[in-house]
Structures are given as structure tokens and as C-alpha cells.
Scaffold this motif. Sequence first.
Motif, PDB file in Angstrom:
ATOM      1  N   ARG A 126     -34.648  33.963 -32.234  1.00 17.67           N
ATOM      2  CA  ARG A 126     -34.521  33.887 -30.769  1.00 17.67           C
ATOM      3  C   ARG A 126     -33.871  35.141 -30.211  1.00 17.67           C
ATOM      4  N   ILE A 127     -32.854  35.613 -30.863  1.00 12.38           N
ATOM      5  CA  ILE A 127     -32.210  36.843 -30.398  1.00 12.38           C
ATOM      6  C   ILE A 127     -33.214  37.971 -30.377  1.00 12.38           C
ATOM      7  N   SER A 128     -33.993  38.029 -31.436  1.00  7.09           N
ATOM      8  CA  SER A 128     -34.973  39.094 -31.506  1.00  7.09           C
ATOM      9  C   SER A 128     -35.996  38.959 -30.380  1.00  7.09           C
ATOM     10  N   GLN A 129     -36.392  37.701 -30.070  1.00  4.03           N
ATOM     11  CA  GLN A 129     -37.367  37.515 -28.978  1.00  4.03           C
ATOM     12  C   GLN A 129     -36.763  37.836 -27.615  1.00  4.03           C
ATOM     13  N   ASN A 130     -35.507  37.457 -27.432  1.00  8.47           N
ATOM     14  CA  ASN A 130     -34.909  37.619 -26.108  1.00  8.47           C
ATOM     15  C   ASN A 130     -34.360  39.018 -25.838  1.00  8.47           C
ATOM     16  N   HIS A 131     -33.961  39.704 -26.880  1.00  8.64           N
ATOM     17  CA  HIS A 131     -33.255  40.957 -26.646  1.00  8.64           C
ATOM     18  C   HIS A 131     -33.947  42.203 -27.182  1.00  8.64           C
ATOM     19  N   LEU A 132     -35.014  42.041 -27.953  1.00  9.98           N
ATOM     20  CA  LEU A 132     -35.693  43.219 -28.475  1.00  9.98           C
ATOM     21  C   LEU A 132     -37.022  43.390 -27.760  1.00  9.98           C
ATOM     22  N   LYS A 133     -37.384  44.639 -27.529  1.00  7.47           N
ATOM     23  CA  LYS A 133     -38.632  44.901 -26.814  1.00  7.47           C
ATOM     24  C   LYS A 133     -39.721  45.297 -27.792  1.00  7.47           C
ATOM     25  N   ASP A 134     -40.720  44.461 -27.901  1.00 10.36           N
ATOM     26  CA  ASP A 134     -41.878  44.774 -28.726  1.00 10.36           C
ATOM     27  C   ASP A 134     -41.479  45.407 -30.061  1.00 10.36           C
ATOM     28  N   PRO A 135     -40.645  44.701 -30.796  1.00  5.13           N
ATOM     29  CA  PRO A 135     -40.100  45.347 -31.997  1.00  5.13           C
ATOM     30  C   PRO A 135     -41.116  45.511 -33.118  1.00  5.13           C
ATOM     31  N   ALA A 136     -40.976  46.586 -33.849  1.00  5.26           N
ATOM     32  CA  ALA A 136     -41.692  46.714 -35.115  1.00  5.26           C
ATOM     33  C   ALA A 136     -41.053  45.724 -36.072  1.00  5.26           C
ATOM     34  N   GLU A 137     -41.865  45.124 -36.910  1.00  4.66           N
ATOM     35  CA  GLU A 137     -41.296  44.170 -37.856  1.00  4.66           C
ATOM     36  C   GLU A 137     -41.557  44.641 -39.276  1.00  4.66           C
ATOM     37  N   VAL A 138     -40.520  44.636 -40.050  1.00  2.47           N
ATOM     38  CA  VAL A 138     -40.646  45.060 -41.441  1.00  2.47           C
ATOM     39  C   VAL A 138     -40.038  43.993 -42.329  1.00  2.47           C
ATOM     40  N   THR A 139     -40.807  43.551 -43.298  1.00  2.00           N
ATOM     41  CA  THR A 139     -40.273  42.562 -44.238  1.00  2.00           C
ATOM     42  C   THR A 139     -40.363  43.124 -45.641  1.00  2.00           C
ATOM     43  N   ILE A 140     -39.270  43.140 -46.309  1.00  2.00           N
ATOM     44  CA  ILE A 140     -39.285  43.600 -47.697  1.00  2.00           C
ATOM     45  C   ILE A 140     -39.155  42.377 -48.581  1.00  2.00           C
ATOM     46  N   ARG A 141     -40.185  42.142 -49.320  1.00  2.00           N
ATOM     47  CA  ARG A 141     -40.142  41.006 -50.232  1.00  2.00           C
ATOM     48  C   ARG A 141     -39.563  41.464 -51.544  1.00  2.00           C
ATOM     49  N   GLN A 142     -38.640  40.691 -52.029  1.00  2.00           N
ATOM     50  CA  GLN A 142     -38.105  40.980 -53.355  1.00  2.00           C
ATOM     51  C   GLN A 142     -39.215  40.698 -54.343  1.00  2.00           C
ATOM     52  N   LYS A 143     -39.573  41.670 -55.112  1.00  2.00           N
ATOM     53  CA  LYS A 143     -40.589  41.402 -56.121  1.00  2.00           C
ATOM     54  C   LYS A 143     -39.991  40.508 -57.181  1.00  2.00           C
ATOM     55  N   ALA A 144     -40.829  39.642 -57.715  1.00  2.00           N
ATOM     56  CA  ALA A 144     -40.319  38.731 -58.739  1.00  2.00           C
ATOM     57  C   ALA A 144     -39.642  39.508 -59.857  1.00  2.00           C
TER      58      ALA A 144
END
Length: 656
Positions: free
Chosen positions: A287-305
Motif C-alpha cells: 500500500r505504501i508503494s501504491q500510495n507514495h511511489l510514482k510508477d515505480p520500477a519493480e525489481v524482485t530478486i529471487r533467492q536461487k535454491a
Amino acid sequence: MAPISHGPLPACVEGFTRLQQPVTQIIDGSTMTGAADTQAAIEQPREDGLFSSNATTEDGAAEPDLAEAIASADPEAGLDAGPDNEAPEQEKALPVSAFAAFGLRQELLDGLAAIGFEEPSPIQKAAIPELMLGRDLVGQAQTGTGKTAAFGLPLLQRLDPGQRTPQVLVLTPTRELAMQVAEAFNSYAACMKGVKVLPIYGGADFRDQIQHLRRGVQIVVGTPGRVMDHMRQGTLDLSGLRSLVLDEADEMLRMGFIDDVKWVLEQLPAERQVVLFSATMPSEIRRISQNHLKDPAEVTIRQKAADGRRIRQRHLVVNGPQKLEALERVLEAEGSEGVIIFARTKAITLTVAESLEQHGYDVAVLNGDVPQTQRERTIERLRDGRVNVLVATDVAARGLDVDRIGLVINYDIPFDGEAYVHRIGRTGRAGRSGEAILFLTPRERRFLGGLERAVNQPIEVMEVPGNASINQHRLDRLRQKLTTTLQQPVCNPEERALLAEILQRVAQEQSCSPDQLALAALELGLGGKPLLLQGEERWGQSRSGTPTRDRDRDRERGGERRPFNDRHQERSEDGPEDNMERFRIEVGWRDRVKPGNIVGAIANESGLAGRSIGKIRIFDAHSTVDLPKGMPDDVFADLRRLRVMNKELQISRLGS
Ligand code: ADP
Ligand code: MG
């Protein structure tokens, strides 16, 4: 290296399409050192919207992947880098830092070279280009993935050294993290002129902070509470702020800072960049990201097994009252160079630390009661090895980044999977392997499945180390220490000459062989401590059915309770030697008797020389002692009435 993938597009065309593509990047990541050795997998969306991590690049061509990532990291580079570009070869040939391709200024590259960063980690590759453009960004990644540089470098790049009011504000959940992040900024900017970084957190002198702020600071790193205090007082002027970073946002939520964070967000200038990093994405954070960030780039780093597997995770089941002894046994048999023990409460941290201290460990405690200055010193001591075991509560050890932690012990079960992940993340850092051991009481066993799901791998079962494995470990360690001392003497040459003289003299006086002499020296080196544990080979064998309460309580008080053999080194469980006879005496662990007491008393009463008293084994309520055959009856009678630890020995011949 992990290529950056925007959805299903092949990585090679990415340089062209980066800006037009959807903003979500999911990258199979790894902890830092993984960055250097990962054969990365591209995560490709499946139809169902889930991500699978098994689509790997062909033949793991690490260099080209890196080059592609770099090409894509630099908008300019993208223009002349086609699908068949030759960049990989060039990159390989150039000794230039892989960070150069981001277009970072030379001073920053110099700073990175000084601290030895060679290539960007997956999250750095993904985040730096976006942040250099001034975009907002939401990043999800575990600790140890290199987030600090991911935001630190681009924000330093965009800094205006001429502006004297703060341009960058980083909020962190703890004081330790604030310090670490501030230090990291300083190290990246070591070659940049006029960059002032100030950590501000509660517990440190307020006026001191105000003075620094007055003199001009560009980067402020702080905990939400203290930052708010300064803002309210007007001592922290954020009117010129360009970027706000929320580091470990989920931790700030867990620690109850989220309203403070929102308040800070609301006070900021409308035109600013917001960067949010979090290991998990609870709805509050979303929610914070939706309310306070403008069109944010999103990066997800998955821990490799595979990276998760860098930390070997095990659990053992132990009854509450036996935890302390189980802990000592685990430390003896599994001990590594740096250990963190997590306990649930402050009180438990103290009990555990006291007990370990009594057993000769260099221990420190980190809990909410420890004053700030002391915490910093403690972490420093842990880092440089003066302290080897840290006993901590979750809050105090959050975000703690010490490379030499080889073992994390969850003495108390963490509250949830997330906390478990955070805790074990204290080991396996900087590319080392790590061990994690979880203590469960029989009733807590049912939580194991949940924790296994959190790490997405089984947490193997292990036994509390028994005497056999502890003894083996002791012998191994002794051998190792002996070898090391042989190769790297501790004493200086003059001292060694004196020692050699002593050896010579004793050898002459006693006319003994070098072997005998060496053996005596080794025994001396034991410092009066038992070499081996006696009794059952496996732990818990003798426990079933025996009323163990007294004994356990005894142990928890740290009483001397381990049977040992103080003069013979053979580990055999056999009978007495030929010329000896074995006797039983009615004094044991629970009377806290030590072999020295027995030897002393018997030698006094019987007139036997101490050295002719043989093997002694101490059991729960009795002990055995080997004495020369042919003991005269009157001596035997005296010994029967002899008192040790205020108990009559009641000596009797074994087997008779
Ligand atoms: P996070 O914030 O994700 O937990 P940190 O930024 O604290 O991770 O980085 C973890 C460790 O990795 C630190 O010791 C840091 O100095 C090191 N590190 C970060 N980036 C790199 C890199 N590109 N190369 C080598 N080491 C790195
Ligand atoms: Mg961090």
C-alpha cells in the motif's frame, strides 16, 4: 551472471527495449558472492503468472551474460549493441570495472575498486540504471543481495555537492543498519570530494547531530523516530530532498515504525524519488508503494535454491530443561569461527551467555538493554574475532552484517518463517558456506513444516552430539592446534630458547624420551581440563527412564559434571590395566566431585603416590577408580570411611 529479463524477452534485445518494457524485473538472484559465481537462471513467467526458476541460460556463459547486463545497464551502450554484438569479448579483455558500464563517475569507480567490488550483483544490475534515471523503485530481495550499493551508487551519482541541505534520506529499522548504511555510503564516496554522510539515531547525542546538520550534510541515514524528532524540531531541513530510501521496509513495519514512515513521506517535497526495499511484501508495504511511489520500477530478486543450500539447515529436538546442555554440545562438536545464538527474550540471552562464559567461550550479548555505544563495540569485537559467540534477540541482531558468522543457532524457535529467514541470513554471507541449527522442543516440532516452506527446502534432522563425536572433535582440534603451533610458533625466539632449555633439563633430570616429554607437554596444555567426555557414546541414551531432573538442574547451574580420565589418553572402555584393580566409590557428578578431589583424598589416606592412581570415571551418583592390585585390608577399611565432597566413599571392589 544473471541476465536481466523483462518478461519473456530474450536478454540480448534488452538493451533496446529497456525503457519501453513493463517495469517488472524478476531476477534469479543470489547473495553477493553468488554474484561472482552464479550460473544464473532466467526466470520466465509461466502462463499461470507464477515464475519458474529452472529455465537456465545455455552452457552458463557467464561473461556474455554479464556483458549483456552491462549493455542493458547503459542506455548509450544499447544503441550500438546488437544481438550479435562483440561486447562480451571486449569486456573480457578490459580490466575496467564492470560498474563503469553504468556510467558512474570515476570517483565512484575508484571508491568501488578500493573496496574490491568487481561486478554488480543482480539487484545492482537491475536497480542502478533505473535509479540513475531518477525513477521510483520497489525492490524485493533478501538481505545480503547488495541492496545498499544498488541505491547508494546511483544516488551518489546524482548528488549535487554544491547543495548544502540534505538531498538523500535513508530510513532504516535499526541503529546498527543506519550505521552500516552510512559507512557503506562513505566507502563508495571515499574518492568523491565534499560528500557528507550523517547517521542519526536515537541513543546518540542529539545536539551533536544538530551541529553536524548545521554544518551541511547531503546524505542522512537514520531510524524513523530520531529523523522525525529532527524534522519536528526543524533541525532537519528536507525541503531540498531529492531521494528517500526505505531500507528493509518490512522490518520497519514489524517494528512498528510504519506510521512514522508514512508521516515522513507526507512531509517530503512533491518532486522526489522514493526507493523502497523489502525482503517481503506484506500488504501494508504494498500500500505504501501504491500510495507514495510514482510508477515505480519493480525489481524482485529471487533467492536461487542453490543459494539457499549454501546454508546447511538442520534441526534437533530437545526438551526445554536440556537445551543448555544440548547447546554446549552443539557448540563443541559443530563450533565454527563465528556463532550467533538467537534467543527469544533478554533473560534467556543472559542465561545462555553466562553459561557459555563459564565454559570458556568468548561471548557477548546483544539485546534491547544493551546501550548503543556498547552494541557497536560488541559488533566490532564479533567482526574482528575477539568475541566468537554472540547471543542475541531478533531485534538487536537485525540486519547485522558480519562475514565471519559460520553458524547460526536458533536456540529458541523464531516466531515465523520470515524471522527464521532473517536469522539464518546472518550466516552464509560473502560467499562462505554457513550452518544453521534450530532447536525444537517436542511440542514445537509441529512448526517445522512452516519453516521448511519459508525456506523452500527441508531442514534436516540431527542428533544432539554425543560423547563420541565431541571427543573426536576435541582430538581433531588438538591435533590441529598442535600442527598450527608447530608451523607458526606463538613465542618469540628468545622465549623459545628458554622453553627448549627447560625441555632439555627435564629430559636429563627425568631421563625420559622426547615422546614422553611431548606427551607431558600436551597434557599440560589441557590446562587441567578433561580431554575426553566419558560415559555413553550417544547423548540421551542413559536418559530414558532415569530421573534426570536433578542432573539437568545441576548442569544448568554449570556445575562440574563431566566425567573424565585425567591421566590416560586411550579412549578404550575396557577394564583396568593388568596391574590394576577397579573400585567403585559412591560419589559422582551430582556431588560435583572432580577427579582431583578423588586423587587427592585417596593419595592422602592410602599413602599411594598420586601417579599410581589409575583411571577415574565419574558417573551420575558414583565413580570408578583404578588402584594398584593388592591393597592392604586396613587401607581398604580406611578408604571406605573416607569422605569426599562430604560423602563417604563406601569403596567396594567392582565385580566382587
Ligand atoms: P543487503 O542490504 O541486500 O543485505 P548489503 O548491501 O549489506 O546487502 O551487501 C551485503 C554484502 O555484500 C556487504 O558486505 C557488501 O559490501 C557486499 N557487496 C555488495 N555489493 C557487492 C558487489 N557488487 N561485489 C562484492 N561485494 C558486494
Ligand atoms: Mg541492507
